[in-house]
Design an enzyme around this catalytic site. Structure first.
Site, PDB file in Angstrom:
ATOM      1  N   ASP A   7     -12.518   6.618  22.078  1.00  0.00           N
ATOM      2  CA  ASP A   7     -13.404   6.356  20.955  1.00  0.00           C
ATOM      3  C   ASP A   7     -14.830   6.519  21.449  1.00  0.00           C
ATOM      4  O   ASP A   7     -15.266   5.811  22.354  1.00  0.00           O
ATOM      5  CB  ASP A   7     -13.153   4.929  20.443  1.00  0.00           C
ATOM      6  CG  ASP A   7     -13.677   4.759  19.027  1.00  0.00           C
ATOM      7  OD1 ASP A   7     -14.429   5.639  18.568  1.00  0.00           O
ATOM      8  OD2 ASP A   7     -13.329   3.744  18.397  1.00  0.00           O
ATOM      9  N   ASP A 101     -14.913  11.615  16.228  1.00  0.00           N
ATOM     10  CA  ASP A 101     -15.262  10.878  17.445  1.00  0.00           C
ATOM     11  C   ASP A 101     -14.131  10.004  17.962  1.00  0.00           C
ATOM     12  O   ASP A 101     -14.359   9.032  18.656  1.00  0.00           O
ATOM     13  CB  ASP A 101     -16.507  10.018  17.182  1.00  0.00           C
ATOM     14  CG  ASP A 101     -16.283   9.018  16.067  1.00  0.00           C
ATOM     15  OD1 ASP A 101     -15.266   9.133  15.360  1.00  0.00           O
ATOM     16  OD2 ASP A 101     -17.127   8.120  15.907  1.00  0.00           O
ATOM     17  N   GLU A 102     -12.912  10.344  17.607  1.00  0.00           N
ATOM     18  CA  GLU A 102     -11.817   9.446  17.948  1.00  0.00           C
ATOM     19  C   GLU A 102     -10.535  10.261  18.112  1.00  0.00           C
ATOM     20  O   GLU A 102     -10.272  11.154  17.301  1.00  0.00           O
ATOM     21  CB  GLU A 102     -11.644   8.479  16.779  1.00  0.00           C
ATOM     22  CG  GLU A 102     -10.932   7.205  17.092  1.00  0.00           C
ATOM     23  CD  GLU A 102     -10.692   6.438  15.782  1.00  0.00           C
ATOM     24  OE1 GLU A 102      -9.584   5.934  15.634  1.00  0.00           O
ATOM     25  OE2 GLU A 102     -11.599   6.387  14.936  1.00  0.00           O
TER      26      GLU A 102
END
Lengths: 388, 368
Positions: A7, A101-102
């Site tokens: 993350d 973003d993960e």
């Protein structure tokens, strides 16, 4: 299984900081990138003022007038995101992106190749930091659920390994809202029953949870024990289905608002179909009511399509047939399946040949979106804000 | 009412109208037949309120009167009876006694005065068809009628008559079939007339046609159309709506002409279609000099290819067609050779035969 959940910390803001190091340590807010006046990301310095994502930008300005406000660039973040994923894929082919973003990375059986899991995770974190200048938090565990809980726990710029077997001990003291799938609404409902920690939840028998909450209850039972079986699915060339769903900020009974939300989700999924050069034949609507009862309804189209107007029409038709206007809706979603890369279409005898004109329209829309972001151009029906 | 009638006559009469009655409708009386005895005749009526039929049959009438009887039960009973005279008598409270040979039945009827009246129709015949020709015309166009109830105008056949020529046209929006045949026009004003004939009326009409030597009269009266055949009548409500302008979609410049043996093509296409996509039924027709290759691939089911001899000398062209649509056409064309008339892969394919330039069938392609 050995699963990592990566993350990125304050991703949009961190990218801005990389490009303009003078921003470092300052309260920075990125917002309005997709047309909506809400905060998309806030730096950790800005979060100290109570600013968080999804908050109206205007309110963020009141909370911290001296923060740096940036409009942000979807294209820029996509570029950086692609670089992060490139690094992840060099460690394992099984990378499941959750958003820009993960991601989950499955490292099961990679021990002989990369060494001990903790060291590998460290290496990934360092590589992201060295090559891109971005901080990532990594959760390591035996399944996706635990890995995600771990990364959230060690944020920002941290790393946490939940050793297999210790899941329940780790979870027990945590508040229930730390479990993915329990949002504010669900947490309130459980709190009212006196269930505050995961330990409280774990004490309830399966039968009782199922009786009260149905399928969701059964999944709570497993989650409270750290049990989760879904595999890490790499984004394959041709997915079996493309779907989007959203839990509404507040339960709604307003058909216009619900149809608009559905239209937005369908538009977004249709755009994803086209970017994967796929065409869908089946449209499925998903509704979850405030009592957590979930219904799905499907329709098979005459031929595969990736055109917004056809797909939205089918989804809306299903919605109108299904929604009874009496029960508050908590979640709404749409799924396109029976995907094919080889479309065909029975031509009409009497209709004007406007199929090609539609194709041209969607090509144009997709180009605009590629450059300026998805929300830069939207169907009017997908942008209903009235009544809110 | 008290009447004697031949078992075979009654069986035939009751059998023919089974398709019209609604066994489980909202109105119980619509599952019944209306039988009335008058002079030397028994008149049998059936209706679903959309269409109605009436037939006169010879009978030995002792007392005139009327009854209603459940159509299905009556048919089931008569079917099992020996071919002897049937005796029907109306008792009190609309009960009916039916006797034949040594069998005796007592059946509950409904009040005959509650039976919906036959819609008014005109005896004045506008067009008179030869039974054999009418049957052919319906058979060769009926398959292309749309099953989509939401497109009302396409739920039937368009009948056009001009001079001594009648044309039937059917289309579902993707394909079209058209046939013209000579008729005996009784239309005084030589103007062109056109009517939309509902699907159900046509399929019931086909059931009435037994001998080819019969004549069928067609009449129109306000909202109702009728086919009159001797002492039998089918009346139907007209379809509302406007039939699309079919003339503009009949291709005139499809200059690529390829001729194939109808049976060979039918069998080959049936085989290749086995592996076509279940819903689209698409088969690719690859037309080259001297041969046609039928291809079905890109499906989860596998792939099939077959070559058929073709009388063709033009440029190569490849077109995707719904196999079912093509088979429907091949199935009704009773000729040895069929001609495919094409322009290119994006335009319709016209099926014709050198022996009959009055029958045309058009299929729109699938875009790939």
């Amino acid at each position: 299984m050995e699963v990592l959940h990566i993350d990125m910390d304050a991703f949009f803001v961190s990218v801005e900081e990389v490009l303009d190091p003078s921003l470092k340590g300052k309260p920075v807010v990125v917002g309005g990138i997709e047309g909506r006046g809400v905060v998309a990301a806030a730096s950790y310095a800005a979060r100290k003022y109570g600013i968080h994502s999804a908050m109206p930008v205007a309110r963020a300005k009141r909370l911290c007038p001296h923060a740096v406000f940036l409009r942000g660039s979807h294209r820029l973040y996509s570029e950086y995101s692609a670089k992060v994923f490139e690094i992840l894929r060099s460690y394992s082919p099984l990378v499941e992106p959750m958003s820009l973003d993960e991601a989950f990375v499955d490292l099961t059986g990679c021990g002989r190749l990369h060494g001990p899991i903790l060291k590998t995770a460290e290496k990934i974190r360092n590589e992201i930091k060295d090559r891109l200048g971005l901080n990532a938090s990594i959760g390591i565990a035996a399944n996706k659920l635990m890995a995600k809980i771990a990364s959230a726990y060690c944020k920002p710029n941290g790393m946490l390994w939940i050793i297999p077997g210790s899941e329940q001990r780790f979870l027990a003291p945590l508040p229930i809202k730390r479990i993915p799938g329990i949002g504010p609404k669900g947490a309130t409902r459980l709190n009212r029953m006196g269930i505050k920690s995961v330990a409280d939840l774990a004490r309830l028998p399966l039968g009782l949870l199922e009786e009260i909450y149905g399928k969701w209850g059964a999944s709570l039972y497993r989650k409270a024990r750290g049990i989760h079986n879904s595999p890490v699915l790499a984004e394959t060339e041709d997915p079996r289905s493309i779907s989007r769903e959203t839990t509404l900020e507040a339960d709604s009974i307003d058909p216009l608002f619900l149809e608009s939300t559905l239209s937005y989700l369908a538009e977004k999924s249709a755009s994803q179909l086209r970017s994967n050069r796929l065409f869908a034949r089946t449209v499925t609507l998903k509704l979850r009511y405030s009592d957590f009862k979930t219904v799905t309804r499907s329709q098979t189209l005459d031929w595969p399509t990736a055109a917004d107007h056809t797909l939205i029409k089918a989804a809306t038709k299903l919605f109108r047939k299904t929604f009874n206007r009496k029960t508050q809706v908590r979640l709404i979603g749409v799924c396109f399946s029976s995907l094919t890369t080889h479309p065909y279409r029975q031509e009409d005898l009497f209709d004007l040949k406007d199929g090609e004109r539609w194709d041209g329209l969607y090509q144009g829309i997709d180009q605009i979106r590629k450059k300026y972001g998805f929300r830069s151009i939207l169907r009017a029906a997908s942008d209903y804000v009235g009544g809110k | 009412m008290e009447v004697r009638i031949s078992r075979d006559v009654l069986l035939n009469a009751v059998h023919k109208v089974q398709g019209i009655v609604e066994p489980k409708g909202a109105m119980p009386i619509l599952s019944h037949l209306h039988l009335s005895a008058k002079k030397d005749n028994i008149i049998i009526r059936a209706t679903d309120l959309e269409i109605g039929t009436l037939g006169n049959y010879p009978a030995n009438v002792t007392t005139e009167g009327a009854v209603t009887l459940n159509a299905r039960k009556l048919f089931d009973i008569i079917r099992e009876l020996p071919n002897e005279e049937i005796y029907i008598k109306k008792e009190e409270n609309n009960w009916i006694t039916l006797k034949c040979g040594k069998s005796k039945f007592r059946l509950p009827g409904l009040p005959p005065e509650d039976y919906p009246p036959m819609p008014e129709y005109s005896d004045k015949v506008v067009i008179e068809f030869d039974g054999k020709i009418l049957k052919e015309m319906i058979r060769k166009t009926f398959f292309s009628v749309s099953p989509d109830e939401s497109r009302q105008a396409l739920n039937g056949l368009l009948l056009e008559a001009e001079g001594s020529n009648a044309t039937l046209v059917g289309t579902d929006g993707h394909r079209l079939a058209l046939i013209s045949r000579p008729v005996n026009s009784q239309n005084d004003s030589k103007e062109k007339v056109s009517y939309l004939l509902p699907k159900k009326a046509l399929s019931e009409l086909l059931k009435l046609m037994e001998d080819d030597d019969e004549k069928f009269g067609f009449s129109a009266h306000e909202n109702h159309l009728a086919f009159i055949h001797g002492k039998q009548v089918i009346v139907s409500r007209k379809i509302d709506g406007k039939f699309p302008n079919y003339r503009q979609v009949i291709p005139t410049d499809n200059s690529l002409k390829a001729q194939a043996n109808r049976e060979d093509l039918t069998h080959a296409l049936k085989r290749v279609a086995l592996l076509a996509d279940e819903k689209s039924k698409m088969v690719r027709f690859e037309i080259q000099k001297g041969s046609l290759t039928l291809v079905s691939d890109n499906t989860d089911l596998g792939a099939a290819v077959e070559e058929v001899a073709l009388d063709y000398d033009g440029d190569e062209v490849s077109i995707g067609l719904n196999a079912k649509y093509v088979l429907d056409i091949l199935n009704v064309m009773d000729v040895e050779a069929v001609t495919l008339n094409l322009k290119d892969q994006n335009h319709s394919c016209l099926f014709t035969s050198v022996n009959d330039d009055q029958y045309k069938s058009i299929v729109m392609p699938m875009r790939l």
